[in-house]
Design an enzyme around this catalytic site. Structure first.
Site, PDB file in Angstrom:
ATOM      1  N   TYR A   1      -1.605  -0.261  11.041  1.00  0.00           N
ATOM      2  CA  TYR A   1      -1.814  -0.976   9.767  1.00  0.00           C
ATOM      3  C   TYR A   1      -0.639  -0.753   8.830  1.00  0.00           C
ATOM      4  O   TYR A   1      -0.046  -1.703   8.316  1.00  0.00           O
ATOM      5  CB  TYR A   1      -3.123  -0.504   9.108  1.00  0.00           C
ATOM      6  CG  TYR A   1      -3.216  -0.841   7.634  1.00  0.00           C
ATOM      7  CD1 TYR A   1      -3.334  -2.166   7.204  1.00  0.00           C
ATOM      8  CD2 TYR A   1      -3.181   0.166   6.648  1.00  0.00           C
ATOM      9  CE1 TYR A   1      -3.400  -2.483   5.845  1.00  0.00           C
ATOM     10  CE2 TYR A   1      -3.256  -0.142   5.307  1.00  0.00           C
ATOM     11  CZ  TYR A   1      -3.364  -1.468   4.909  1.00  0.00           C
ATOM     12  OH  TYR A   1      -3.432  -1.783   3.569  1.00  0.00           O
TER      13      TYR A   1
ATOM     14  N   LYS B   1       2.211  -3.403   7.298  1.00  0.00           N
ATOM     15  CA  LYS B   1       2.408  -3.623   5.850  1.00  0.00           C
ATOM     16  C   LYS B   1       3.854  -3.304   5.462  1.00  0.00           C
ATOM     17  O   LYS B   1       4.428  -3.945   4.583  1.00  0.00           O
ATOM     18  CB  LYS B   1       1.436  -2.773   5.027  1.00  0.00           C
ATOM     19  CG  LYS B   1      -0.026  -3.164   5.138  1.00  0.00           C
ATOM     20  CD  LYS B   1      -0.344  -4.551   4.582  1.00  0.00           C
ATOM     21  CE  LYS B   1      -0.254  -4.625   3.069  1.00  0.00           C
ATOM     22  NZ  LYS B   1      -0.716  -5.938   2.549  1.00  0.00           N
TER      23      LYS B   1
ATOM     24  N   THR C   1       0.825  -1.200   0.000  1.00  0.00           N
ATOM     25  CA  THR C   1       0.000   0.000   0.000  1.00  0.00           C
ATOM     26  C   THR C   1       0.867   1.262   0.000  1.00  0.00           C
ATOM     27  O   THR C   1       1.991   1.235   0.521  1.00  0.00           O
ATOM     28  CB  THR C   1      -0.913   0.011   1.252  1.00  0.00           C
ATOM     29  OG1 THR C   1      -1.396   1.326   1.499  1.00  0.00           O
ATOM     30  CG2 THR C   1      -0.158  -0.418   2.506  1.00  0.00           C
ATOM     31  N   ASP C   2       0.340   2.338  -0.529  1.00  0.00           N
ATOM     32  CA  ASP C   2       1.064   3.621  -0.475  1.00  0.00           C
ATOM     33  C   ASP C   2       1.266   4.083   0.966  1.00  0.00           C
ATOM     34  O   ASP C   2       2.138   4.899   1.248  1.00  0.00           O
ATOM     35  CB  ASP C   2       0.328   4.697  -1.294  1.00  0.00           C
ATOM     36  CG  ASP C   2      -1.105   4.977  -0.846  1.00  0.00           C
ATOM     37  OD1 ASP C   2      -1.610   4.271   0.055  1.00  0.00           O
ATOM     38  OD2 ASP C   2      -1.724   5.902  -1.406  1.00  0.00           O
ATOM     39  N   GLU C   3       0.444   3.531   1.888  1.00  0.00           N
ATOM     40  CA  GLU C   3       0.490   4.018   3.273  1.00  0.00           C
ATOM     41  C   GLU C   3       1.813   3.698   3.963  1.00  0.00           C
ATOM     42  O   GLU C   3       2.125   4.297   4.995  1.00  0.00           O
ATOM     43  CB  GLU C   3      -0.698   3.464   4.068  1.00  0.00           C
ATOM     44  CG  GLU C   3      -2.009   3.866   3.428  1.00  0.00           C
ATOM     45  CD  GLU C   3      -3.248   3.594   4.270  1.00  0.00           C
ATOM     46  OE1 GLU C   3      -3.158   3.586   5.497  1.00  0.00           O
ATOM     47  OE2 GLU C   3      -4.321   3.391   3.661  1.00  0.00           O
TER      48      GLU C   3
HETATM   49  P1  NAD Z   1     -10.160  -6.999   2.823  1.00  0.00           P
HETATM   50  O1  NAD Z   1     -10.070  -6.709   4.286  1.00  0.00           O
HETATM   51  O2  NAD Z   1     -11.423  -6.723   2.084  1.00  0.00           O
HETATM   52  O3  NAD Z   1      -9.807  -8.539   2.558  1.00  0.00           O
HETATM   53  C1  NAD Z   1      -8.798  -9.218   3.223  1.00  0.00           C
HETATM   54  C2  NAD Z   1      -8.995 -10.710   2.990  1.00  0.00           C
HETATM   55  O4  NAD Z   1      -7.931 -11.408   3.673  1.00  0.00           O
HETATM   56  C3  NAD Z   1     -10.315 -11.252   3.583  1.00  0.00           C
HETATM   57  O5  NAD Z   1     -10.935 -12.115   2.650  1.00  0.00           O
HETATM   58  C4  NAD Z   1      -9.877 -12.018   4.825  1.00  0.00           C
HETATM   59  O6  NAD Z   1     -10.721 -13.119   5.138  1.00  0.00           O
HETATM   60  C5  NAD Z   1      -8.476 -12.484   4.408  1.00  0.00           C
HETATM   61  N1  NAD Z   1      -7.620 -12.734   5.580  1.00  0.00           N
HETATM   62  C6  NAD Z   1      -7.437 -11.921   6.659  1.00  0.00           C
HETATM   63  N2  NAD Z   1      -6.633 -12.520   7.557  1.00  0.00           N
HETATM   64  C7  NAD Z   1      -6.279 -13.719   7.024  1.00  0.00           C
HETATM   65  C8  NAD Z   1      -5.458 -14.787   7.477  1.00  0.00           C
HETATM   66  N3  NAD Z   1      -4.825 -14.752   8.665  1.00  0.00           N
HETATM   67  N4  NAD Z   1      -5.298 -15.862   6.659  1.00  0.00           N
HETATM   68  C9  NAD Z   1      -5.936 -15.919   5.458  1.00  0.00           C
HETATM   69  N5  NAD Z   1      -6.740 -14.955   4.997  1.00  0.00           N
HETATM   70  C10 NAD Z   1      -6.912 -13.860   5.769  1.00  0.00           C
HETATM   71  O7  NAD Z   1      -8.927  -6.217   2.194  1.00  0.00           O
HETATM   72  P2  NAD Z   1      -8.746  -5.571   0.751  1.00  0.00           P
HETATM   73  O8  NAD Z   1      -9.209  -4.178   0.799  1.00  0.00           O
HETATM   74  O9  NAD Z   1      -9.310  -6.510  -0.273  1.00  0.00           O
HETATM   75  O10 NAD Z   1      -7.152  -5.535   0.652  1.00  0.00           O
HETATM   76  C11 NAD Z   1      -6.432  -6.630   0.091  1.00  0.00           C
HETATM   77  C12 NAD Z   1      -4.951  -6.328   0.137  1.00  0.00           C
HETATM   78  O11 NAD Z   1      -4.671  -5.148  -0.604  1.00  0.00           O
HETATM   79  C13 NAD Z   1      -4.387  -6.088   1.536  1.00  0.00           C
HETATM   80  O12 NAD Z   1      -3.124  -6.697   1.612  1.00  0.00           O
HETATM   81  C14 NAD Z   1      -4.277  -4.586   1.641  1.00  0.00           C
HETATM   82  O13 NAD Z   1      -3.233  -4.208   2.521  1.00  0.00           O
HETATM   83  C15 NAD Z   1      -3.940  -4.229   0.195  1.00  0.00           C
HETATM   84  N6  NAD Z   1      -4.356  -2.876  -0.223  1.00  0.00           N
HETATM   85  C16 NAD Z   1      -5.636  -2.466  -0.036  1.00  0.00           C
HETATM   86  C17 NAD Z   1      -6.033  -1.202  -0.460  1.00  0.00           C
HETATM   87  C18 NAD Z   1      -7.451  -0.730  -0.316  1.00  0.00           C
HETATM   88  O14 NAD Z   1      -7.747   0.415  -0.682  1.00  0.00           O
HETATM   89  N7  NAD Z   1      -8.387  -1.528   0.157  1.00  0.00           N
HETATM   90  C19 NAD Z   1      -5.086  -0.359  -1.057  1.00  0.00           C
HETATM   91  C20 NAD Z   1      -3.765  -0.809  -1.221  1.00  0.00           C
HETATM   92  C21 NAD Z   1      -3.426  -2.089  -0.795  1.00  0.00           C
HETATM   93  P1  TYD Z   2     -10.505   4.456   4.654  1.00  0.00           P
HETATM   94  O1  TYD Z   2     -11.515   3.976   3.689  1.00  0.00           O
HETATM   95  O2  TYD Z   2     -10.566   3.938   6.059  1.00  0.00           O
HETATM   96  O3  TYD Z   2      -9.063   4.192   3.997  1.00  0.00           O
HETATM   97  P2  TYD Z   2      -7.575   4.642   4.488  1.00  0.00           P
HETATM   98  O4  TYD Z   2      -7.643   5.054   5.903  1.00  0.00           O
HETATM   99  O5  TYD Z   2      -6.794   3.381   4.315  1.00  0.00           O
HETATM  100  O6  TYD Z   2      -7.147   5.742   3.562  1.00  0.00           O
HETATM  101  O7  TYD Z   2     -10.567   6.043   4.731  1.00  0.00           O
HETATM  102  C1  TYD Z   2     -10.377   6.866   3.583  1.00  0.00           C
HETATM  103  C2  TYD Z   2     -10.358   8.311   4.043  1.00  0.00           C
HETATM  104  O8  TYD Z   2     -11.662   8.658   4.541  1.00  0.00           O
HETATM  105  C3  TYD Z   2      -9.403   8.562   5.212  1.00  0.00           C
HETATM  106  O9  TYD Z   2      -8.811   9.849   5.042  1.00  0.00           O
HETATM  107  C4  TYD Z   2     -10.271   8.545   6.426  1.00  0.00           C
HETATM  108  C5  TYD Z   2     -11.593   9.093   5.909  1.00  0.00           C
HETATM  109  N1  TYD Z   2     -12.804   8.561   6.581  1.00  0.00           N
HETATM  110  C6  TYD Z   2     -13.783   9.453   7.009  1.00  0.00           C
HETATM  111  O10 TYD Z   2     -13.659  10.690   6.865  1.00  0.00           O
HETATM  112  N2  TYD Z   2     -14.898   8.936   7.607  1.00  0.00           N
HETATM  113  C7  TYD Z   2     -15.077   7.600   7.811  1.00  0.00           C
HETATM  114  O11 TYD Z   2     -16.122   7.189   8.390  1.00  0.00           O
HETATM  115  C8  TYD Z   2     -14.064   6.701   7.348  1.00  0.00           C
HETATM  116  C9  TYD Z   2     -14.215   5.224   7.531  1.00  0.00           C
HETATM  117  C10 TYD Z   2     -12.948   7.239   6.735  1.00  0.00           C
END
Ligand code: NAD
Ligand code: TYD
Length: 339
Positions: A154, A158, A127-129
């Site tokens: 988090y 990562k 992630t960019d984070e």
């Molecule tokens: P999500 O929380 O929707 O899904 C995570 C999945 O991992 C779930 O299906 C969960 O059951 C599974 N999981 C959790 N713990 C586990 C374990 N111990 N063993 C096996 N499976 C397990 O997350 P997402 O938003 O789909 O993100 C997927 C990946 O992409 C993550 O690694 C996250 O860090 C990365 N990512 C997400 C975003 C975003 O905007 N959501 C952005 C950049 C990177």
């Molecule tokens: P989020 O979806 O939790 O992603 P991330 O924290 O990984 O960027 O949040 C996206 C942005 O929205 C973040 O700046 C936090 C803000 N946010 C709110 O303002 N209200 C909310 O209820 C949530 C969940 C997030």
């Protein structure tokens, strides 16, 4: 004829992982996928509805359990793509232990298993984070040389996972590629994240909680575009490299919220400014030039087309939303936002 590639995808019942599984099966007619997922609160078998059964095998298992991983991972698998993670920043602020377990220990277990089974390439979905927060200037971007400065538990977990993946490449000459993406949006996102929460609350005429002054910036990308970049990195990336993935779409949260309210025809009065998130990163913005140049990847959706598709999906899949918003979501919502 296309080579029959084999994928071991972790976290493939989650938001992004399930999109990736669908993409691989659709784009690579000879590919096979083992989908390994623990089905935590965020994992959902509904996300895999309609996925072709002949080339997809679902295994319920924990990435921290070496025996479970080894018994499902075939020798010579072409790609292990690691999406499994605890992924919600706010949850990591309430409690970080599970983040360290899954994101750090789980990645190490997977790296060890991939080495033992001689997996062709390990793709770490990051992630960019991990790069922390940018200054509030329009010309500041994360590139692949930006230093790590994770600010939430988090992001720290990562970053640790990325370090382990990097070390496996350096020490054991494993073929590892890392992708670092910004904020995803699209179908099947767990409803506690900002965009689906905004959509669901606005549709139900409930207040939309906006943290702090709403001026925090996130770089938004349609989930399928992210998955195309992960697949491109798996197929064309260079071993040991990281690729930043973004759609050049950095926006303030307030702008995101207003776009959604406008598209839904809901009043902006639904926005409710609430207490800020502790340690809230101010700005993320990604320079995706390396991925564009070296992977030949480009996002296909604009913000407008991606948002429209997303809104349509949530409108057409009310049952999915209802089911996802029952159970664990309710308890979390009460804890985070009060009644
Ligand atoms: P999500 O929380 O929707 O899904 C995570 C999945 O991992 C779930 O299906 C969960 O059951 C599974 N999981 C959790 N713990 C586990 C374990 N111990 N063993 C096996 N499976 C397990 O997350 P997402 O938003 O789909 O993100 C997927 C990946 O992409 C993550 O690694 C996250 O860090 C990365 N990512 C997400 C975003 C975003 O905007 N959501 C952005 C950049 C990177
Ligand atoms: P989020 O979806 O939790 O992603 P991330 O924290 O990984 O960027 O949040 C996206 C942005 O929205 C973040 O700046 C936090 C803000 N946010 C709110 O303002 N209200 C909310 O209820 C949530 C969940 C997030």
């Amino acid at each position: 004829m296309e080579q029959a590639r084999t994928f071991f995808v972790t976290g493939g019942a989650g938001f992004i992982g399930s999109c990736f599984v669908r993409l691989v099966l659709a784009e690579m007619p000879a590919a096979r996928v083992v989908n390994f997922d623990a089905l935590t609160y965020a994992g959902n078998l509904d996300n895999l509805e309609g996925v072709e059964e002949a080339r997809h095998r679902f295994v319920r298992g924990d990435v921290c359990d070496p025996e479970a991983v080894l018994s499902s991972l075939d020798g010579g698998t072409d790609f292990l793509v690691n999406f499994a993670a605890e992924s919600h920043v706010d949850r990591s602020i309430h409690s970080a232990a599970e983040f360290v377990r899954t994101n750090v220990l789980g990645t190490q277990v997977l790296l060890d298993a991939a080495r033992a089974r001689e997996v062709g390439r390990f793709v770490q979905v990051s992630t960019d984070e991990v790069m922390g927060s940018l200054p509030e200037r329009d010309d500041a971007f994360f590139d692949e040389e930006s230093p790590f400065a994770p600010n939430s538990p988090y992001a720290a977990s990562k970053a640790a996972a990325e370090h382990l993946a990097r070390a496996a490449h350096h020490t054991h000459q494993m073929d590892v590629v890392t992708t670092r993406c910004g904020n995803n949006y699209g179908p099947r996102q767990f409803p506690e994240k900002f965009l689906p929460l905004l959509l669901a609350n606005a549709r139900g005429d409930e207040p939309v909680p906006v943290y702090g002054d709403g001026r925090n910036v996130r770089d938004w990308i349609y989930v399928e575009d992210h998955c195309r970049a992960v697949l491109a990195a798996a197929l064309k990336g260079k071993a040991g490299e990281a690729y930043n993935v973004g759609a050049r779409n950095a926006r303030q949260n307030i702008e995101v919220a207003e776009s959604v309210l406008d598209l839904l025809g809901k009043p902006r009065g639904l926005l409710k400014f609430v207490k800020d998130r502790p340690g809230h990163d101010r700005r993320y913005a990604i320079d995706p030039a390396k991925a564009e140049r070296e992977l030949g990847w480009r996002p296909r959706e604009s913000w407008e087309s991606g948002l429209r598709k997303t809104i349509r999906w949530y409108e057409e899949n009310g049952e999915w939303v209802e089911r996802a918003r029952s159970g664990a979501y309710r308890d979390y919502y009460r804890k985070q936002y009060g009644e």
